[in-house]
Each structure stands twice: as structure tokens, then as C-alpha cells.
Design a protein around this motif. Structure first.
Motif, short mmCIF file in Angstrom:
data_model
loop_
_atom_site.label_atom_id
_atom_site.label_comp_id
_atom_site.label_asym_id
_atom_site.label_seq_id
_atom_site.Cartn_x
_atom_site.Cartn_y
_atom_site.Cartn_z
N ASN A 233 41.90 30.84 46.77
CA ASN A 233 41.00 29.96 47.50
C ASN A 233 41.94 28.72 47.40
O ASN A 233 42.69 28.13 46.35
CB ASN A 233 39.83 29.42 46.76
CG ASN A 233 39.08 28.52 47.72
OD1 ASN A 233 39.66 27.48 48.18
ND2 ASN A 233 37.75 28.66 47.79
N GLN B 58 45.62 32.21 42.27
CA GLN B 58 44.44 31.72 43.03
C GLN B 58 44.35 31.96 44.49
O GLN B 58 45.41 32.16 45.32
CB GLN B 58 44.14 30.02 43.03
CG GLN B 58 44.14 29.58 41.54
CD GLN B 58 42.95 30.07 40.79
OE1 GLN B 58 42.06 30.46 41.39
NE2 GLN B 58 43.21 30.47 39.41
N LYS C 297 41.76 25.47 47.62
CA LYS C 297 41.20 24.24 47.03
C LYS C 297 41.40 24.59 45.56
O LYS C 297 41.65 23.64 44.82
CB LYS C 297 39.63 24.03 47.18
CG LYS C 297 39.42 23.04 48.45
CD LYS C 297 38.01 23.13 49.14
CE LYS C 297 37.28 22.05 48.60
NZ LYS C 297 35.72 22.42 49.04
N ARG C 298 40.94 25.69 45.02
CA ARG C 298 41.15 26.08 43.72
C ARG C 298 42.56 26.11 43.37
O ARG C 298 42.94 25.65 42.09
CB ARG C 298 40.58 27.45 43.28
CG ARG C 298 39.97 27.58 41.90
CD ARG C 298 39.07 28.85 41.77
NE ARG C 298 38.82 29.00 40.58
CZ ARG C 298 37.70 28.53 39.82
NH1 ARG C 298 36.92 27.70 40.58
NH2 ARG C 298 37.41 28.83 38.56
N GLU D 48 36.55 22.84 43.37
CA GLU D 48 36.22 23.54 44.31
C GLU D 48 34.84 23.58 45.25
O GLU D 48 34.71 23.93 46.24
CB GLU D 48 36.24 25.23 43.97
CG GLU D 48 36.28 26.62 44.92
CD GLU D 48 36.11 27.73 44.12
OE1 GLU D 48 36.32 27.80 42.92
OE2 GLU D 48 35.97 28.83 45.05
#
Lengths: 201, 547
Positions: free
Chosen positions: B305, B303, B307-308, B239
Motif C-alpha cells: 500500500n 509494503q 500510504k503505508r 494508512e
């Protein structure tokens, strides 16, 4: 070989005493004093290596450990900058118990190995003909430049990457969008060392 | 010597790209705009490395002649395949980076040099034939990636991610070095050939130390691929890192780590099958695989996000791949007790890395003006305002979820086929859990698509990073996902060929003496095959003891 034995005892006593000085009070209470005692210990250890015909190892011990590693240690001590009242009294915790237990275990193992060796187990005479070049600079150099040429060259790439990476992370000028006003002069000083930002001004 | 150098051409090209960038960069005109040139340049060099590897593959250098520099590096079918794959990952990263890094305020030439060095490290890692080379090249890769993760120094998240990754990675390196020291102690040799020879003939009283060595080595690799319980660093590192670096880590490190893991498992440790190690390696790996895929998928579900979420999805994919590592078949040259990996893991890695690269390249287009608009709500409207990136991101998600006709589907299919082929479907429960996990994962992958296309656009005007090379990166990855997905046969063949060549010719020649009377004939038969390819004879490396 009484002379050799005598030299060994002097060096061994030096290692034990300097290590004890490193850990125990009064020197052990001050991190910098501990570090200096560690250097002394490294030097005595290098002497023992030289006695074992490992001349290169002795030199490396002094250059790498007493030189480079110690500089790192002193840097860390300097950056932490502990005052005497910040150093805690030693306490007995689970970690110290486990650590000392493992240390005692290794000590016992070494003692038993010593007993085994003195009971006539096979020993190697490093001074006979077959081991004449053992540990010498020539021998290690030959190995490095023939059998281990590729790893040797790869290490140089690794060092390059590490050096460049450290410089990039530590030295590159930064363009903060919302930098506070008072930090501006410092930022300019850093930026001036950087060629392209400098040229851009 | 010259022949040895010729065998390492792809590696030398990658190294040259990094060095050239580093040396010439200070002489370029001031200002960051001119640094964008390094992206296409380094991408072209990576492409040259792929071409070199492909030409070497075509020229049919046989296994017997492919060990270079005293058995420290090889250019076998196996390593050529993985070198091409990591070079492809490097190429895509170079293409997608220039404008994005500039927008993030860190568009320096060193970035591209570091990516090239990391690619060089990965390529050396998968070509390694000795534990020393393997370790040093792993360090080259890791060191460059630590720097890349922390490259955006103005961002606390980036620096924190780099620091975490560095400290945890150092622990893994220490574990690996410890395991390798034990292996050296047990075998007296540093090359995979010597280690395998020594382990095949190991005495029972060495079992404890052997088990310890294998355990330590495995733990280090499990860390590098972010398998549970060594996965803690991954979400933060993924992240916090710049998006293009995340894509590079997610795909490149995984390819290199699995390439090296398969090699060390089969060519060094498990000589005669996984259970010959006095340690249930297959059971350990398959159990870790199950836990990893389940934990990764469940955590990815919650999640916000992207990217996470992709970090947890990367953990889940590491689980699928780990299950693939236990799917072995009989060595086609050596015969019965000797095992080689099947083609599923290399094939799956193609699909996984292409989908990751496409996904992260599309996410990089959201990095305008130093921002990272990667939460789900910020994706809303992407499908209308930047249709190309939206389409590529959705395609990448479909491929990661394993929806036909994308490459991800055939990767999973091949993986399941090979896992089920082991010992009369011994791993049937594992396969069922894998399928259930895939179903779960479809939820969070498709959720991204829903946000991209079906949520109302935000009122704020939003700009996206657009540039030709980023478009090329997205387009190439998406085209490959579809093209190989439609015609997977050739790629599966190549992956299988490479996986079966996990042992080099020298290893085969050394091991064959430990087997039955007809074995030398088999090797002679194989050795006779490549004679149409004129290859300079390479001297038998001095380090290998003749039996």
C-alpha cells in the motif's frame, strides 16, 4: 499549636482510613464503593491542603478531582459494567511485585526525609510574613494573568479544540452507504439532531 | 502589550482562521457542497500568515526585540522560518482537501477548523520560548490531529488509527511533561533562557537528574517524529487516516517536532555542545538516527500500500533528519563552546514536506466515492488517465528518493555536507550508511513510478477526484520542488540564517555574562546592527533574573 495538630491528625487519619477502605475488602471488591471511598479521601486531602495555607489548591482538589475526575472514573466503571464474578481474585504477578517494590521504595524515602526533618533540618514557617499570600487565590491569579498569560490563553484554545473534536467525532451524523435496514430508525433519530441533514430532508 | 501582539501576528491569523470557520460554519446553507468554500478560505488565511511572517523577516526585527509576552513566545528569525513552513503545509492541506473530504463523506466545516487549529498549534510550538508554551501548543497540535485522523468515522481503519495515535500520543505527552517537570525542578525556571543558564552552571551532583530529564524529553520528541523504537504507531495511523490528513501529519508534525526539538536541544539543553549534558546525547541521537533510517527503509521495501509505504519512508526520513540534528556549528555570536544547529535540517524539511504534500495530494485524487485506491496495483494507469496527478506523484517520489535536480537531492547533499563537517568527519560511517539507505529507498520510490507509467491499465473504468484547488496544491508543490531544486542557494541561506538564530537575543544576552571578557563587546556589536529598523522597545521580561 495543639488545635492545628489535632485537626491535622483527624484529617490524616481520614485520608489513611478512606484509602484503606478503597483498596481492601469489603468495599474494595466493588468498583463503585472504591470510587466513593476515593472521593472521601480527596476531601480529607483537600482539608490538609487548606491547613497548609494552600486554599486555592484545596478548592481545586475538590472541584477537579472530587468533581471532574471522579465523574470520569464513574463513567468508565459504568461503561465497563463489571459483575462481581467478572472481577478476578487478586494474583501476585511480576507487575504487582515491581509496583509494590517501587511503592515501598518511595515510602522508605519519605520516612528517611521525615527523620531528616525531625533532626532539625531547615523548615519553613508558612505563617510568617513572607509567605502570607502563598497559595492564595490572589497570588495564583496574578501569576496566571501576568507571567503565564500566554500559556493560560493557549490552554483555552486547547480546551476548545478538545471539546469541538469530541463533539465532531461523537455527534456528527453519518452517511453509511450500506447501512443495514434495521438500524435505519436509530440513524434517523441521530440525523434529526443535526441541523444541515435535517434541513436537507 | 500591543507590540507583543504584533509580534505574534502570524499565529493570530491562523487562530482567527480556525475560530472564524467554526463560528460561521453553522450559518452556511445546508448541504455539504457549500463547505468546500472553507478550503480556499483557510488556505488564503495560511497564505496571509506566511506573508506576515515574511514581512516581519524583511523588516529586520532584530533578535533583541523579538521575545513576546514575558519570554513565552518569540518571533525570531528561527521561529519565523518555521512558522512560514508549517503555514505552507497547512495551506497545501486546505487546498487539497475540499473535494476529497466530500467524496469520503465527511466534508464538514469542522475539518478545516481543525486543520487551522493544528497549524496554529504547530506555529506556536516552533515559536515557544518556554517549556509550558511548548507543551500546551504541542497538545493543541496533537489533539487536533487525533480528531483529524479519526475524522472519517464511517471507516473502521480511520477510527482505529485515531485511537492508536491518541493512546500512544498521550504516553509521549506524559513523558514530555515528566521530563519538563524535572527540568523545572533543576533550573527553577520555565523559559529556555532560564533552563540554559541553570544547566550551564549545574552542579555535578545534579547530573543524574539532568540526564533523566533530557532522556525523557528526547523520548517524547522521538515519539512525535516516529523514530525507532517509538515508530509502531506511524504505519497504522498513516494508512488509516484520510489521505490529505496523512499528508498533513507526515509533513506538518515532522516540521513542528524538528523545529521544537532543535530549539529545545540547542537553546535550552545543550548549552555548550551536546556532550555537556553528562549524557552522550549526540551518540544517542546519531545511533537512533541510523537504526531509524535502516528499519524504516527495509520495512518500506515490502509494503504494497503506497500510504503505508510512505509511512515507513517518513520514518526513514526522520532518521536522516535526526542525524542532521547532531551536525552543529559554533554560535556566530557567542563563540566557541556554544553551539547552534546548521541549516541542513530546516532546508531538508522544506524539501521533505513539499514532496510529501505533493505525493499525498496526488494520492488524494484516487479517493473518489469514499474509496481509497492506494495499493500499488490500483495505481496502474494513473499516468495515462490522469496524467497530471501521475506526473506529480512521480516527481514527489523522485524528490523523496533524492534524484537531481529535485529539491530532495539538494536536501540530502546539504545534510551530508554538514554531517561530514563535524569534527573532522567524525560521522563518516553514519554518512556512508545514510547514502546506502538512500540507494535502498530509490527502489521502492521508483517502483511507484513503474506502476504509474509502465503497468497495463486495469479494465475497470476508474474515476479520479478532480477540482481546481487540488490541482493548484499539486501544481504549487511540484513547481516549488523543481524551482528550489534548480536554484537552492537562496533557500539554503534562509535556512542557515534561521538555524543560527535558534537562541533569541535575550538568551544570548544572558549567556554572554557567563563567558570571557570580550563577550559583552560582541553582543554590543550585534545589538548596534539593527538600528535602521525602528522597533518599539520591549520591556525586559520580569521572569529573567539579571545576572
Amino acid at each position: 499549636m495543639p488545635t492545628e495538630l489535632l485537626v491535622f491528625y483527624v484529617l490524616a487519619a481520614g485520608v489513611v482510613l478512606s484509602t484503606a477502605a478503597m483498596l481492601l475488602p469489603p468495599m474494595g471488591r466493588n468498583p463503585i464503593h472504591s470510587a466513593i471511598a476515593l472521593i472521601v479521601s480527596f476531601f480529607f486531602l483537600a482539608g490538609i491542603y487548606a491547613l497548609l495555607s494552600a486554599h486555592l489548591l484545596a478548592a481545586v482538589q475538590i472541584i477537579v478531582y472530587a468533581g471532574a475526575v471522579m465523574v470520569l472514573f464513574t463513567f468508565v466503571i459504568m461503561l465497563l459494567n463489571l459483575t462481581p464474578d467478572q472481577i478476578r481474585e487478586p494474583r501476585i504477578t511480576a507487575t504487582t511485585l515491581i509496583g509494590s517494590g517501587l511503592g515501598l521504595f518511595v515510602f522508605g524515602k519519605l520516612l528517611s526525609a521525615l527523620a531528616l526533618a525531625s533532626n532539625g533540618a531547615k523548615s519553613v514557617d508558612l505563617n510568617d510574613g513572607t509567605h502570607a499570600t502563598f497559595g492564595s487565590v490572589t497570588e495564583v491569579g496574578r501569576m496566571l494573568y501576568t507571567t503565564f498569560l500566554v500559556p493560560f490563553e493557549l490552554v483555552s484554545v486547547l480546551l476548545l479544540v478538545a471539546a469541538v473534536g469530541a463533539v465532531v467525532l461523537a455527534k456528527r451524523s453519518l452517511k453509511y452507504k450500506d447501512r443495514p435496514k434495521k438500524e435505519a430508525p436509530a440513524a434517523h433519530a441521530v440525523a434529526a439532531t443535526d441541523h444541515d441533514t435535517h434541513a436537507a430532508h | 502589550m500591543l507590540h507583543d501582539l504584533a509580534l505574534t501576528t502570524p499565529l493570530l491569523i491562523l487562530l482567527f482562521a480556525g475560530l472564524f470557520t467554526l463560528v460561521v460554519d453553522p450559518f452556511l446553507p445546508a448541504g455539504d457542497q457549500s463547505r468546500r468554500f472553507w478550503g480556499p478560505f483557510n488556505a488564503a488565511m495560511s497564505a496571509a500568515a506566511i506573508v506576515a511572517a515574511a514581512l516581519m523577516w524583511k523588516s529586520g526585527h532584530h533578535e533583541m526585540q523579538t521575545v513576546a509576552f514575558g519570554a513565552h513566545l518569540s518571533a525570531s528569525t528561527y521561529s519565523l522560518f518555521f512558522v512560514s513552513l508549517v503555514s505552507l503545509v497547512g495551506m497545501m492541506t486546505h487546498l487539497s482537501s475540499p473535494k476529497y473530504m466530500l467524496e469520503q463523506g465527511v466534508g464538514y466545516g469542522e475539518y478545516f477548523a481543525m486543520v487551522s487549529f493544528a497549524t496554529f498549534g504547530m506555529a506556536t510550538m516552533v515559536s515557544a520560548e518556554s517549556v509550558i508554551t511548548l507543551f500546551i501548543s504541542l497538545e493543541i497540535m496533537s489533539m487536533a490531529i487525533y480528531v483529524l485522523v479519526a475524522f472519517k468515522r464511517t471507516s473502521i481503519a480511520s477510527v482505529e488509527a485515531g485511537m492508536k495515535y491518541f493512546i500512544m500520543g498521550s504516553v509521549a505527552s506524559a513523558l514530555l511533561l515528566y521530563g519538563m517537570a524535572f527540568l523545572y525542578g533543576l533550573s527553577g525556571g520555565t523559559t529556555f533562557v532560564e533552563i540554559q543558564r541553570a544547566l550551564v552552571t549545574a552542579k555535578p551532583d545534579q547530573a543524574v537528574w539532568l540526564g533523566l530529564a533530557v532522556l525523557l524529553t528526547l523520548a517524547a520528541f522521538l515519539f512525535k517524529v516516529a523514530a525507532v523504537p517509538f515508530h509502531m504507531w506511524a504505519p497504522d495511523a498513516y494508512e488509516g487516516a484520510p489521505t490529505t490528513v496523512t499528508g498533513f501529519m507526515a509533513s506538518g508534525v515532522k516540521v513542528a517536532a524538528f523545529g521544537a526539538l532543535l530549539k529545545i536541544l540547542y537553546a535550552a539543553l545543550a548549552g555548550q555542545g551536546m556532550d555537556d549534558l553528562h549524557l552522550p546525547v549526540a551518540a544517542i541521537l546519531s545511533t537512533v538516527a541510523l537504526v531509524t533510517m535502516t528499519v524504516g527503509n527495509l520495512l518500506a521495501l515490502v509494503q504494497k500500500n503506497v500510504k503505508r509505504m510512505l509511512a515507513y519512508s517518513a520514518i526513514a526520513h526522520a532518521g536522516y533528519l535526526l542525524l542532521g540534528t547532531v551536525a552543529s556549528t559554533v554560535d556566530p555570536v557567542l563563540g566557541a563552546p556554544y553551539a547552534v544547529p546548521g541549516g541542513a535540517v530546516p532546508f531538508y524539511l522544506i524539501g521533505y514536506s513539499l514532496a510529501s504534500l505533493a505525493g499525498f495530494a496526488a494520492l488524494a485524487s484516487l479517493g473518489k466515492n469514499g474509496e481509497e485506491l492506494t495499493t500499488e496495483h490500483q495505481l496502474a494507469g494513473l499516468g495515462r488517465r490522469y496524467p497530471f496527478a501521475g506526473a506529480v506523484l512521480s516527481l514527489a517520489m523522485l524528490s523523496l528518493a533524492g534524484v537531481p535536480p529535485t529539491l530532495g537531492f539538494f536536501g540530502k547533499l546539504e545534510l551530508l555536507r554538514e554531517v561530514l563537517a563535524v569534527d573532522n568527519a567524525k560521522y563518516l560511517p553514519h554518512a556512508i550508511i545514510l547514502v546506502l539507505n538512500s540507494v535502498v529507498s530509490a527502489y521502492y520510490y521508483l517502483r511507484v513510478t513503474v506502476y504509474v507509467y509502465m503497468r497495463p491499465e486495469p479494465k475497470v473504468e476508474r474515476e479520479y477526484v478532480t477540482e481546481p484547488s487540488l490541482t493548484w496544491a499539486m501544481g504549487l508543490a511540484a513547481a516549488a520542488i523543481l524551482a528550489i531544486g534548480v536554484m537552492p542557494g537562496k533557500a539554503i541561506n534562509v535556512a542557515t540564517l534561521s538555524a543560527h538564530a535558534v537562541r533569541t537575543g535575550i538568551a544570548t544576552k544572558n549567556l554572554v555574562h557567563l563567558r570571557g571578557p570580550d563577550a559583552p563587546a560582541k553582543v554590543a556589536e550585534v545589538a548596534a546592527a539593527p538600528q535602521e529598523a525602528p522597533a518599539a522597545p520591549v520591556a525586559e521580561p520580569a521572569v529573567i533574573p539579571q545576572p
